[in-house]
Design an enzyme around this catalytic site. Sequence first.
Site, PDB file in Angstrom:
ATOM      1  N   HIS A   1       0.849  -1.201   0.000  1.00  0.00           N
ATOM      2  CA  HIS A   1       0.000   0.000   0.000  1.00  0.00           C
ATOM      3  C   HIS A   1       0.880   1.245   0.000  1.00  0.00           C
ATOM      4  O   HIS A   1       1.721   1.420   0.880  1.00  0.00           O
ATOM      5  CB  HIS A   1      -0.924   0.007   1.223  1.00  0.00           C
ATOM      6  CG  HIS A   1      -2.095  -0.914   1.070  1.00  0.00           C
ATOM      7  ND1 HIS A   1      -3.342  -0.638   1.582  1.00  0.00           N
ATOM      8  CD2 HIS A   1      -2.214  -2.109   0.429  1.00  0.00           C
ATOM      9  CE1 HIS A   1      -4.175  -1.613   1.261  1.00  0.00           C
ATOM     10  NE2 HIS A   1      -3.506  -2.537   0.579  1.00  0.00           N
TER      11      HIS A   1
ATOM     12  N   TYR B   1      -9.343   5.547   7.403  1.00  0.00           N
ATOM     13  CA  TYR B   1      -9.550   5.885   8.814  1.00  0.00           C
ATOM     14  C   TYR B   1     -10.561   7.028   8.843  1.00  0.00           C
ATOM     15  O   TYR B   1     -10.349   8.043   8.155  1.00  0.00           O
ATOM     16  CB  TYR B   1      -8.246   6.366   9.461  1.00  0.00           C
ATOM     17  CG  TYR B   1      -7.172   5.301   9.620  1.00  0.00           C
ATOM     18  CD1 TYR B   1      -6.312   4.979   8.572  1.00  0.00           C
ATOM     19  CD2 TYR B   1      -7.008   4.630  10.834  1.00  0.00           C
ATOM     20  CE1 TYR B   1      -5.321   4.020   8.720  1.00  0.00           C
ATOM     21  CE2 TYR B   1      -6.011   3.665  10.997  1.00  0.00           C
ATOM     22  CZ  TYR B   1      -5.178   3.362   9.932  1.00  0.00           C
ATOM     23  OH  TYR B   1      -4.194   2.407  10.084  1.00  0.00           O
TER      24      TYR B   1
ATOM     25  N   PRO C   1      -4.561   0.497  18.708  1.00  0.00           N
ATOM     26  CA  PRO C   1      -4.291   0.005  17.350  1.00  0.00           C
ATOM     27  C   PRO C   1      -4.368   1.064  16.245  1.00  0.00           C
ATOM     28  O   PRO C   1      -4.086   0.749  15.084  1.00  0.00           O
ATOM     29  CB  PRO C   1      -5.371  -1.065  17.140  1.00  0.00           C
ATOM     30  CG  PRO C   1      -6.448  -0.735  18.103  1.00  0.00           C
ATOM     31  CD  PRO C   1      -5.797  -0.065  19.265  1.00  0.00           C
TER      32      PRO C   1
ATOM     33  N   TYR D   1       3.923   6.431  10.058  1.00  0.00           N
ATOM     34  CA  TYR D   1       3.057   5.324   9.663  1.00  0.00           C
ATOM     35  C   TYR D   1       3.844   4.210   8.981  1.00  0.00           C
ATOM     36  O   TYR D   1       3.604   3.030   9.242  1.00  0.00           O
ATOM     37  CB  TYR D   1       1.936   5.834   8.745  1.00  0.00           C
ATOM     38  CG  TYR D   1       0.804   4.843   8.598  1.00  0.00           C
ATOM     39  CD1 TYR D   1      -0.205   4.754   9.546  1.00  0.00           C
ATOM     40  CD2 TYR D   1       0.758   3.961   7.510  1.00  0.00           C
ATOM     41  CE1 TYR D   1      -1.235   3.833   9.421  1.00  0.00           C
ATOM     42  CE2 TYR D   1      -0.265   3.036   7.374  1.00  0.00           C
ATOM     43  CZ  TYR D   1      -1.257   2.979   8.335  1.00  0.00           C
ATOM     44  OH  TYR D   1      -2.269   2.050   8.214  1.00  0.00           O
TER      45      TYR D   1
HETATM   46  P1  RFL Z   1       0.768 -12.142  21.490  1.00  0.00           P
HETATM   47  O1  RFL Z   1       0.301 -12.141  20.064  1.00  0.00           O
HETATM   48  O2  RFL Z   1      -0.218 -11.740  22.527  1.00  0.00           O
HETATM   49  O3  RFL Z   1       1.355 -13.587  21.810  1.00  0.00           O
HETATM   50  C1  RFL Z   1       1.716 -13.969  23.112  1.00  0.00           C
HETATM   51  C2  RFL Z   1       1.570 -15.466  23.220  1.00  0.00           C
HETATM   52  O4  RFL Z   1       1.941 -15.881  24.537  1.00  0.00           O
HETATM   53  C3  RFL Z   1       1.026 -16.853  25.003  1.00  0.00           C
HETATM   54  N1  RFL Z   1       1.043 -16.887  26.470  1.00  0.00           N
HETATM   55  C4  RFL Z   1       1.687 -17.831  27.195  1.00  0.00           C
HETATM   56  N2  RFL Z   1       2.430 -18.881  26.817  1.00  0.00           N
HETATM   57  C5  RFL Z   1       2.974 -19.654  27.817  1.00  0.00           C
HETATM   58  N3  RFL Z   1       2.774 -19.416  29.140  1.00  0.00           N
HETATM   59  C6  RFL Z   1       2.048 -18.361  29.565  1.00  0.00           C
HETATM   60  N4  RFL Z   1       1.861 -18.125  30.853  1.00  0.00           N
HETATM   61  C7  RFL Z   1       1.469 -17.510  28.556  1.00  0.00           C
HETATM   62  N5  RFL Z   1       0.700 -16.390  28.608  1.00  0.00           N
HETATM   63  C8  RFL Z   1       0.457 -16.037  27.344  1.00  0.00           C
HETATM   64  C9  RFL Z   1      -0.314 -16.422  24.410  1.00  0.00           C
HETATM   65  O5  RFL Z   1      -1.229 -17.509  24.319  1.00  0.00           O
HETATM   66  C10 RFL Z   1       0.121 -15.915  23.026  1.00  0.00           C
HETATM   67  O6  RFL Z   1       0.062 -16.915  22.038  1.00  0.00           O
HETATM   68  O7  RFL Z   1       2.026 -11.165  21.678  1.00  0.00           O
HETATM   69  P2  RFL Z   1       3.233 -10.886  20.680  1.00  0.00           P
HETATM   70  O8  RFL Z   1       3.774 -12.157  20.104  1.00  0.00           O
HETATM   71  O9  RFL Z   1       4.139  -9.951  21.382  1.00  0.00           O
HETATM   72  O10 RFL Z   1       2.560 -10.114  19.434  1.00  0.00           O
HETATM   73  C11 RFL Z   1       1.990  -8.832  19.574  1.00  0.00           C
HETATM   74  C12 RFL Z   1       0.857  -8.633  18.565  1.00  0.00           C
HETATM   75  O11 RFL Z   1      -0.019  -9.741  18.654  1.00  0.00           O
HETATM   76  C13 RFL Z   1       0.085  -7.320  18.813  1.00  0.00           C
HETATM   77  O12 RFL Z   1       0.966  -6.269  19.134  1.00  0.00           O
HETATM   78  C14 RFL Z   1      -0.742  -6.892  17.558  1.00  0.00           C
HETATM   79  O13 RFL Z   1      -1.728  -7.821  17.267  1.00  0.00           O
HETATM   80  C15 RFL Z   1      -1.391  -5.514  17.778  1.00  0.00           C
HETATM   81  N6  RFL Z   1      -2.248  -5.101  16.662  1.00  0.00           N
HETATM   82  C16 RFL Z   1      -1.710  -4.550  15.505  1.00  0.00           C
HETATM   83  N7  RFL Z   1      -0.374  -4.440  15.355  1.00  0.00           N
HETATM   84  C17 RFL Z   1       0.171  -3.963  14.189  1.00  0.00           C
HETATM   85  O14 RFL Z   1       1.397  -3.854  14.090  1.00  0.00           O
HETATM   86  N8  RFL Z   1      -0.621  -3.595  13.106  1.00  0.00           N
HETATM   87  C18 RFL Z   1      -1.987  -3.682  13.176  1.00  0.00           C
HETATM   88  O15 RFL Z   1      -2.652  -3.411  12.183  1.00  0.00           O
HETATM   89  C19 RFL Z   1      -2.586  -4.142  14.423  1.00  0.00           C
HETATM   90  N9  RFL Z   1      -3.924  -4.262  14.552  1.00  0.00           N
HETATM   91  C20 RFL Z   1      -3.639  -5.233  16.791  1.00  0.00           C
HETATM   92  C21 RFL Z   1      -4.461  -4.792  15.704  1.00  0.00           C
HETATM   93  C22 RFL Z   1      -4.225  -5.795  17.931  1.00  0.00           C
HETATM   94  C23 RFL Z   1      -5.591  -5.923  18.020  1.00  0.00           C
HETATM   95  N10 RFL Z   1      -6.116  -6.528  19.195  1.00  0.00           N
HETATM   96  C24 RFL Z   1      -7.134  -7.505  19.199  1.00  0.00           C
HETATM   97  C25 RFL Z   1      -5.466  -6.321  20.455  1.00  0.00           C
HETATM   98  C26 RFL Z   1      -5.838  -4.902  15.778  1.00  0.00           C
HETATM   99  C27 RFL Z   1      -6.414  -5.432  16.955  1.00  0.00           C
HETATM  100  C28 RFL Z   1      -7.910  -5.482  16.991  1.00  0.00           C
HETATM  101  C1  PHB Z   2      -6.443  -4.234  10.651  1.00  0.00           C
HETATM  102  O1  PHB Z   2      -6.556  -4.453   9.437  1.00  0.00           O
HETATM  103  O2  PHB Z   2      -6.772  -5.072  11.501  1.00  0.00           O
HETATM  104  C2  PHB Z   2      -5.918  -2.914  11.097  1.00  0.00           C
HETATM  105  C3  PHB Z   2      -5.431  -2.024  10.162  1.00  0.00           C
HETATM  106  C4  PHB Z   2      -4.944  -0.790  10.579  1.00  0.00           C
HETATM  107  C5  PHB Z   2      -4.974  -0.459  11.917  1.00  0.00           C
HETATM  108  C6  PHB Z   2      -5.440  -1.370  12.849  1.00  0.00           C
HETATM  109  C7  PHB Z   2      -5.914  -2.604  12.446  1.00  0.00           C
HETATM  110  O3  PHB Z   2      -4.528   0.761  12.306  1.00  0.00           O
END
Ligand code: RFL
Ligand code: PHB
Length: 393
Positions: free
Chosen positions: A75, A204, A296, A388
Site C-alpha cells: 500500500h 480511517y 491500534p 506510519y
Molecule cells: P501475542 O500475540 O499476545 O502472543 C503472546 C503469546 O503468549 C502466550 N502466552 C503464554 N504462553 C505460555 N505461558 C504463559 N503463561 C502464557 N501467557 C500467554 C499467548 O497464548 C500468546 O500466544 O504477543 P506478541 O507475540 O508480542 O505479538 C503482539 C501482537 O499480537 C500485537 O501487538 C498486535 O496484534 C497488535 N495489533 C496490531 N499491530 C500492528 O502492528 N498492526 C496492526 O494493524 C494491528 N492491529 C492489533 C491490531 C491488535 C488488536 N487486538 C485484538 C489487540 C488490531 C487489533 C484489533
Molecule cells: C487491521 O486491518 O486489523 C488494522 C489495520 C490498521 C490499523 C489497525 C488494524 O490501524
Amino acid sequence: MKTDSTQVVIIGGGPSGLLLSQLLHRAGVETLVLERQSRAHVLGRIRAGVLETGLVGLLRKAGVSARMDQQGAVHHGFHIAHQGRLDRIDLDARTDGQSVMVYGQTEVTRDLYDARDRMGGVVLHGVEDVRLCNLTNGQPHVLFRHAGAAHRVDATFIVGADGFHGVSRKSIPEGVLREYEKLYPFGWLGVLSETRPVQSELIYARHDRGFALCSMRNPKLSRYYIQVPLSERADAWSDAAFWEELRRRLPEGVADQIETGPSIEKSIAPLRSFVAEPMRYGALFLAGDAAHIVPPTGAKGLNLAASDIHYLHQGLIDYFLQNDSTGLDGYSERALARVWKAERFSWWMTCLLHQFPDMSPADLRLQQAELDYLFSSDAAQTVLAENYVGLPY
Ligand code: RFL
Ligand code: PHB
C-alpha cells in the site's frame, strides 16, 4: 520431573516468540518455545493487518516471506475521512518511496509455524503453570507442566514473549519495573467478512458518532472496525446493526459502496497505552506485547514487537556466536527509545480520530482544526507518513 536444557527458552508462541525462535535457529542458536494455548487457538485470533518495511525485511531474513511476497498487498497510501471528505496520505511521495504491506498477522503466524515445523523447531503447546526461576542469581530455569508431567528446562536466557497477560513481566519482583499506562474510554468493535473491501486502500474515519476504520486482508476479505463504549458487548451487535453504524460514520460516496455480508468474526478490543521499563531483568528479556501495548490506531503493535525482536535476536546471536554481550546490554535502552516514539504516534493518531466522552465543543473544534492543518501542510503529512511507514530500527 523431566529435565532438559537449551540456550534460550521463549515463553509465548505468538508472532514475537516464533519470529525470534526462527531467526535464532537459522543462526545456530537453540531455542525452546512454550505456548499456553493450542496452535488452532493462536491461529484463530484476528489481529494486525499492516506490516512496516522493517517487519517485512525481518520475515524475509527469517526465510518465511514466500507467501507474503506473493499474496500481500503493498500500500502506497491511505485515506482519512473527515467532515464528509476523503483525504489521502501519500506514503510514497512523503517518504521517498516507502510503503506498508497489508498481510494479516494470522498469516504471518501460520507462515512462522510452518517454518518451525520444516526446521524441526520445538513449540510445546498447552503448557501450564509456567514459572521463571533464578533470573538474577545463576542457573536460570523454567518450570512448567505439559501433558500431565512436571518439567524443568535450564537455559542461558529466558525471553518473555507471552503478551500483555503473560507470566514473564509478572515474574519481575515489585519495585524493579516502572509501568506507565493510559486507558482510553472506548474500544474497537471489529468485524471480519468475506466481502470485497470498499476501497483498495485503508480508510480511517473521524466522525461525530465515533471513529471507524475500513481495512482488509485480501481482495475478498474485509476487516472493519467502529469505536464503541467499553460497556458494549460484541454479541449484542447484530451484523445489520454493525453495517448500519459503519455506514453512518463514512462519507456518502464510501458508505454507498460498502458490500455487506455475514461476519465471520466479531470482537471488541479495549484500547490501551502501556510501557514497562526496563525490558531486561537479569537473564530475562521482555519483547512485544509483554512489555508494551499501543492503541491500534497507528497499526504499530506487531511492528513494535518486530523491532524488539530485531534488536534482541542480534544481541543473542552476538552473545552466543561472538561472545559479545554489548547488544544484550543495550537491548532495553535501544528498544524503549523506539517504543516511546511509536507510543507517542499511536496516542496522537487515536486522539486525532476518536470521540472522547468528555470532549467539550472547544475540544471538537481543536480536533477539526488539527485535521484541517494536516491536510493543508506538507510538513504535517510528512510527519504522519514517516511514522506510519515506521521509524528506522
Ligand atoms: P501475542 O500475540 O499476545 O502472543 C503472546 C503469546 O503468549 C502466550 N502466552 C503464554 N504462553 C505460555 N505461558 C504463559 N503463561 C502464557 N501467557 C500467554 C499467548 O497464548 C500468546 O500466544 O504477543 P506478541 O507475540 O508480542 O505479538 C503482539 C501482537 O499480537 C500485537 O501487538 C498486535 O496484534 C497488535 N495489533 C496490531 N499491530 C500492528 O502492528 N498492526 C496492526 O494493524 C494491528 N492491529 C492489533 C491490531 C491488535 C488488536 N487486538 C485484538 C489487540 C488490531 C487489533 C484489533
Ligand atoms: C487491521 O486491518 O486489523 C488494522 C489495520 C490498521 C490499523 C489497525 C488494524 O490501524
